[in-house]
Design a protein around this motif. Structure first.
Motif, mmCIF file in Angstrom:
data_model
loop_
_atom_site.group_PDB
_atom_site.id
_atom_site.type_symbol
_atom_site.label_atom_id
_atom_site.label_comp_id
_atom_site.label_asym_id
_atom_site.label_seq_id
_atom_site.Cartn_x
_atom_site.Cartn_y
_atom_site.Cartn_z
ATOM 1 N N VAL A 20 0.848 -1.202 0.000
ATOM 2 C CA VAL A 20 0.000 0.000 0.000
ATOM 3 C C VAL A 20 0.880 1.246 0.000
ATOM 4 O O VAL A 20 0.646 2.192 -0.760
ATOM 5 C CB VAL A 20 -0.974 0.002 1.205
ATOM 6 N N GLU A 21 1.908 1.244 0.828
ATOM 7 C CA GLU A 21 2.834 2.381 0.874
ATOM 8 C C GLU A 21 3.530 2.564 -0.475
ATOM 9 O O GLU A 21 3.694 3.692 -0.953
ATOM 10 C CB GLU A 21 3.882 2.152 1.970
ATOM 11 N N SER A 22 3.905 1.466 -1.116
ATOM 12 C CA SER A 22 4.546 1.544 -2.428
ATOM 13 C C SER A 22 3.609 2.139 -3.467
ATOM 14 O O SER A 22 4.016 2.975 -4.275
ATOM 15 C CB SER A 22 4.996 0.158 -2.886
ATOM 16 N N LEU A 23 2.363 1.710 -3.451
ATOM 17 C CA LEU A 23 1.379 2.258 -4.392
ATOM 18 C C LEU A 23 1.180 3.749 -4.159
ATOM 19 O O LEU A 23 1.132 4.539 -5.113
ATOM 20 C CB LEU A 23 0.048 1.514 -4.273
ATOM 21 N N ASN A 24 1.091 4.159 -2.906
ATOM 22 C CA ASN A 24 0.920 5.586 -2.594
ATOM 23 C C ASN A 24 2.132 6.404 -3.044
ATOM 24 O O ASN A 24 1.987 7.495 -3.602
ATOM 25 C CB ASN A 24 0.680 5.786 -1.095
ATOM 26 N N LEU A 25 3.309 5.875 -2.803
ATOM 27 C CA LEU A 25 4.529 6.582 -3.199
ATOM 28 C C LEU A 25 4.651 6.646 -4.717
ATOM 29 O O LEU A 25 5.016 7.676 -5.280
ATOM 30 C CB LEU A 25 5.754 5.900 -2.588
ATOM 31 N N PHE A 26 4.314 5.562 -5.396
ATOM 32 C CA PHE A 26 4.343 5.550 -6.854
ATOM 33 C C PHE A 26 3.375 6.595 -7.417
ATOM 34 O O PHE A 26 3.720 7.332 -8.344
ATOM 35 C CB PHE A 26 3.998 4.162 -7.393
ATOM 36 N N ASP A 27 2.187 6.665 -6.864
ATOM 37 C CA ASP A 27 1.195 7.660 -7.288
ATOM 38 C C ASP A 27 1.777 9.066 -7.152
ATOM 39 O O ASP A 27 1.710 9.882 -8.072
ATOM 40 C CB ASP A 27 -0.063 7.506 -6.436
ATOM 41 N N GLU A 28 2.385 9.323 -6.019
ATOM 42 C CA GLU A 28 2.997 10.627 -5.759
ATOM 43 C C GLU A 28 4.118 10.932 -6.757
ATOM 44 O O GLU A 28 4.202 12.029 -7.306
ATOM 45 C CB GLU A 28 3.533 10.635 -4.332
#
Length: 182
Positions: free
Chosen positions: A69-77
């Motif tokens: 989840v953290e990876s997906l959020n960071l990728f989005d950013e």
């Protein structure tokens, strides 16, 4: 944990086959992120590395946050950042070997971001494609995100992937130097 890398030109860089390039590992932990901004100028390509096997793990610094989840959020950013509007993005879904082993014992739907998966939870291909699409769906820009499913301990895979990165960076350099060269 995820870790974006920047590739940019620099007079102090090592020389590679197509000129001087610098790869900077900026680290994936939250505490490292504040150090990133000095790396943003003239970035040609972002290499975003995410461990596929992290779908059932939590962050070291925050036991309530799932790593994927953290990876997906960071990728989005990162993918949608104003700093990288014209920057090539390459997604590396790493640790495919560990992921394949985990699929035998764990369901990817244990990860909150993957709860909507409705395929065969034991299928490496179906689960990997679903995770890839989760990342791709975050891209709000017109840029293409290239994705490689990798195993860092597989030398031939690493060689293939880095040749692909080299080609992507070379094309980006040509695009910026000679618009419409293709």
């Amino acid at each position: 944990m995820s870790s974006p890398f920047w590739i940019n030109s620099d007079k102090n860089s090592r020389t590679c086959e197509h000129g001087k390039k610098r790869i900077v590992d900026v680290g994936g932990q939250r505490s490292e992120r504040k150090k990133w901004t000095h790396c943003f100028s003239e970035v040609q390509c972002v290499l975003f590395v995410c461990a596929l096997s992290s779908f059932n793990q939590v962050l070291y610094e925050d036991a309530s946050t799932n790593r994927l989840v953290e990876s997906l959020n960071l990728f989005d950013e990162m993918c949608n950042s104003q700093f990288f509007q014209r920057t090539k993005m390459m997604l590396f879904l790493n640790k495919r070997d560990l992921f394949a082993e985990k699929l035998k014992k764990f369901d990817i739907r244990a990860c909150p971001a993957l709860e909507s998966f409705n395929g065969d939870s034991k299928s490496f291909e179906e689960t990997t494609n679903f995770i890839r699409e989760c990342f791709f769906n975050l891209n709000k820009s017109a840029k293409t995100v290239n994705c490689h499913v990798t195993c860092a301990t597989d030398r031939s895979n690493v060689n293939f992937v880095f040749n692909s990165v080299r080609d992507t960076v070379l094309k980006a350099s040509l695009d910026s130097a000679i618009p419409g060269w293709q």
